[in-house]
Structures are given as structure tokens and as C-alpha cells.
Design a protein around this motif. Sequence first.
Motif, PDB file in Angstrom:
ATOM      1  N   VAL A   1       3.348  -6.123   7.052  1.00  0.00           N
ATOM      2  CA  VAL A   1       3.931  -6.433   8.215  1.00  0.00           C
ATOM      3  C   VAL A   1       4.363  -4.997   9.069  1.00  0.00           C
ATOM      4  CG1 VAL A   1       6.068  -7.196   9.359  1.00  0.00           C
ATOM      5  CG2 VAL A   1       4.799  -8.486   7.550  1.00  0.00           C
ATOM      6  N   PRO A   2       4.938  -4.029   8.181  1.00  0.00           N
ATOM      7  CA  PRO A   2       5.118  -2.414   8.730  1.00  0.00           C
ATOM      8  C   PRO A   2       4.092  -1.943   9.110  1.00  0.00           C
ATOM      9  CG  PRO A   2       6.316  -2.788   6.488  1.00  0.00           C
ATOM     10  CD  PRO A   2       5.338  -4.053   6.677  1.00  0.00           C
TER      11      PRO A   2
ATOM     12  N   GLU B   1       5.218  -8.503   3.106  1.00  0.00           N
ATOM     13  CA  GLU B   1       6.663  -8.263   3.852  1.00  0.00           C
ATOM     14  C   GLU B   1       6.709  -6.601   3.800  1.00  0.00           C
ATOM     15  OE1 GLU B   1      10.643  -6.616   4.249  1.00  0.00           O
ATOM     16  OE2 GLU B   1       9.817  -7.001   2.555  1.00  0.00           O
ATOM     17  N   ARG B   2       6.384  -6.229   2.544  1.00  0.00           N
ATOM     18  CA  ARG B   2       6.418  -4.580   2.352  1.00  0.00           C
ATOM     19  C   ARG B   2       5.121  -3.833   2.971  1.00  0.00           C
ATOM     20  NH1 ARG B   2      11.034  -2.476   1.340  1.00  0.00           N
ATOM     21  NH2 ARG B   2      11.559  -4.119   2.806  1.00  0.00           N
TER      22      ARG B   2
ATOM     23  N   ARG C   1       9.724  -8.850   9.853  1.00  0.00           N
ATOM     24  CA  ARG C   1       9.815  -8.977   8.176  1.00  0.00           C
ATOM     25  C   ARG C   1      10.932  -9.878   7.623  1.00  0.00           C
ATOM     26  NH1 ARG C   1      10.061  -2.390   6.649  1.00  0.00           N
ATOM     27  NH2 ARG C   1      10.039  -3.476   4.487  1.00  0.00           N
TER      28      ARG C   1
END
Length: 349
Positions: free
Chosen positions: A99-100, A95-96, A273
Motif C-alpha cells: 500500500v505505501p 499493508e506494510r 492502509r
Amino acid sequence: MAGLHWADYLIFAFFLLVSLAIGVYHAFSGNKQRTTQEFIMADRNLKVLPTVLSLLVSYQSAIMIVGCSAEIYSYGTQQWFGVLIGYTFAILLAERLFVPWIFPLQLTSVYEYLQLRFSSKLVRVLGAVLGITSGMLYIGSTIYAPSLALDAATGFPAKLSIPIMAAVATTYTALGGMRAVIWTDVFQLAIMLCGIIAVLIKGCLEVGGISGAFYYAQQEGRIISFSSSFDPRERMTIWGFVFGWGTSWAFIYGFQQASTQRYSATRSLRDARLCLLLNIPCIIIWVSLVFLNGVIVLAYFVKKRCDPLFNGDINSSNEILPYFVRIIFASTRGFSGLFFAILYSGALR
């Protein structure tokens, strides 16, 4: 084919027909899958909750349902606690970091990134070939596990049940696209939860509740916490779960096609996220349920002073959960069909 009542076949057939019906429904709803964006990416308009549940069920197969009970029966609870830590670390990392990085690119296939990064179609094709090969090897084992269980219980040959499963999954996916996959995953998760909770409740009644289950498991020396040792010769340590399990599953949740296609089909980066973050409590609940069933299975046979593996009633500890279900639900018509639907729910994706 002996071993199942007609009600079991009816429930199992109902499960397969509903899965197909979801594909048919989505083939004729919305934009009727006329465009590539609609078929593959659901117009990038997926809602968070069904996507969360689909991500959850995508990697929780029959291998885990059967294997967790076998793990508890053979080795104890050490993997249970380690898996929770490993999954949590993996999802937070994905997620950290991933995904971004991936979501803003608005990719249809994660392998497109390889071509963007290296300016080479050959690299993209090679990555796709390796990814497809990996997926085929994984899905092969997830289909084979429930087929063996069905063969053992009914005599229905694995050579026939495997193509049936493959045909059903391929059909509803080909008809309904990504939306059909998402909602079939939700339906199959509901089936798995119903069956797992039913086994849990019935098992608790047999062993005197959860406290009784842990009492018998402790008597057998199977309640084991994780080890913090740095000795690489130990079978399981916390460091193995963090650095081994955690990093490998971070890649799976963040950069594997099945994951990226799902979270990239949501409306915004925030939703993408959130889909991963909400998987953490879902994973904790799901993993705890399947491992708790393993504790109850162990407790049942400890209480009965019976070892089916030693007695030759089963050939492998992987058969312990189906064997347990067959015993405690022997007089319950229809549950065996539901149990096989649980195992097949872990394969039809």
C-alpha cells in the motif's frame, strides 16, 4: 421447475433487482459518471467503511461458503485455524509493503506500474492480459458454484443462470461505475451475513447449541488444531499457511487490480492502509462464521447418525451445506431463495 416456493423466487428476484437499482442510482447521482476518474476511481473520494466491506466481500465467494462446510465435513477444523493465521499475515504484509508503495503513484490500473517500472508498454499489456485471464478463470468458478446449486435444487439450468448473473453484474457496473460496485458489495455482504447467521441459529437449535456442535464434531474426530511439522507430505501445516497462503494473499490484497483500485480510490494513504488493517477483524469474524456453520452441519449429521455422501443423497461433500439448508428449512418459505441469494452474492462482483 420444482423444489422452490414462489416466495423463494420473489426473494431471489428482489436481490437481483436491488443490485441493478444500485447501479442505476449511481448512474444518475453525483457527477453522473461523466469522467473517467468518477467512473473508475469514484473521484478518489471513497470512505473507509464501505471500502473495507467491499474489499472483504471481493474475495469471499460462494466457493468459500460452500467449501468451508465441505472441508469441515471431510477433514476437520485444521484449515479454519490456519486460514486465520494466513489471512492475518497476508494483510499485514500487504499493508506494510504494497500500500505505501502503490498508493502514492495514484494509478488507475495497477498495470500502469509495469510500464513505469520497465518503460515498456508491451510489458504492461502482457501483465494486463495475464491479470484478465486470471480473473476470468477465478470468476468462472465463482459463478459456476451457485449455478450448480440452483440447478440441483430447482432444475433451473446452469447454462441459463450463468449468463443472467454475468448480465446483472456487468449492467450495474457499467451503469454506476466504482461507487455502484462498492455499495453493491455492501448490500451483498449484508445478504450473506443474514443468511449465514440464520443458518447458524437454526443449526444451533437442531444440535443443542455451539457446545453441542463441538461435542458431536469431537466425537467424529474433526476438531483438529494446526500442525507445526516441517514435513512437506503433510496436507496442512502452519508453515504452509504462513509462507504459502500468506504470501499469495498478500499479493492479492496488495497488488491485484480489484484491491489496488479500491484502496487507491480512498482519500489518503492513511485511509488506504486503514482499509486493509480493518479487514483483519472482519476476515476473522467472517471466516469463523462460515467454518462454524461447517461444524454445525457436521454435528447435525453425526447426531442423526447419517452420512449423506455415503448414502448417495449427495454426490460430493461440496453439496453438504445446500443439502443441510434444504432439510432444516424445508418448512420455511422464502429461505431457499435467500440462500441462493447468499451464493449469488459471492459471485456478482
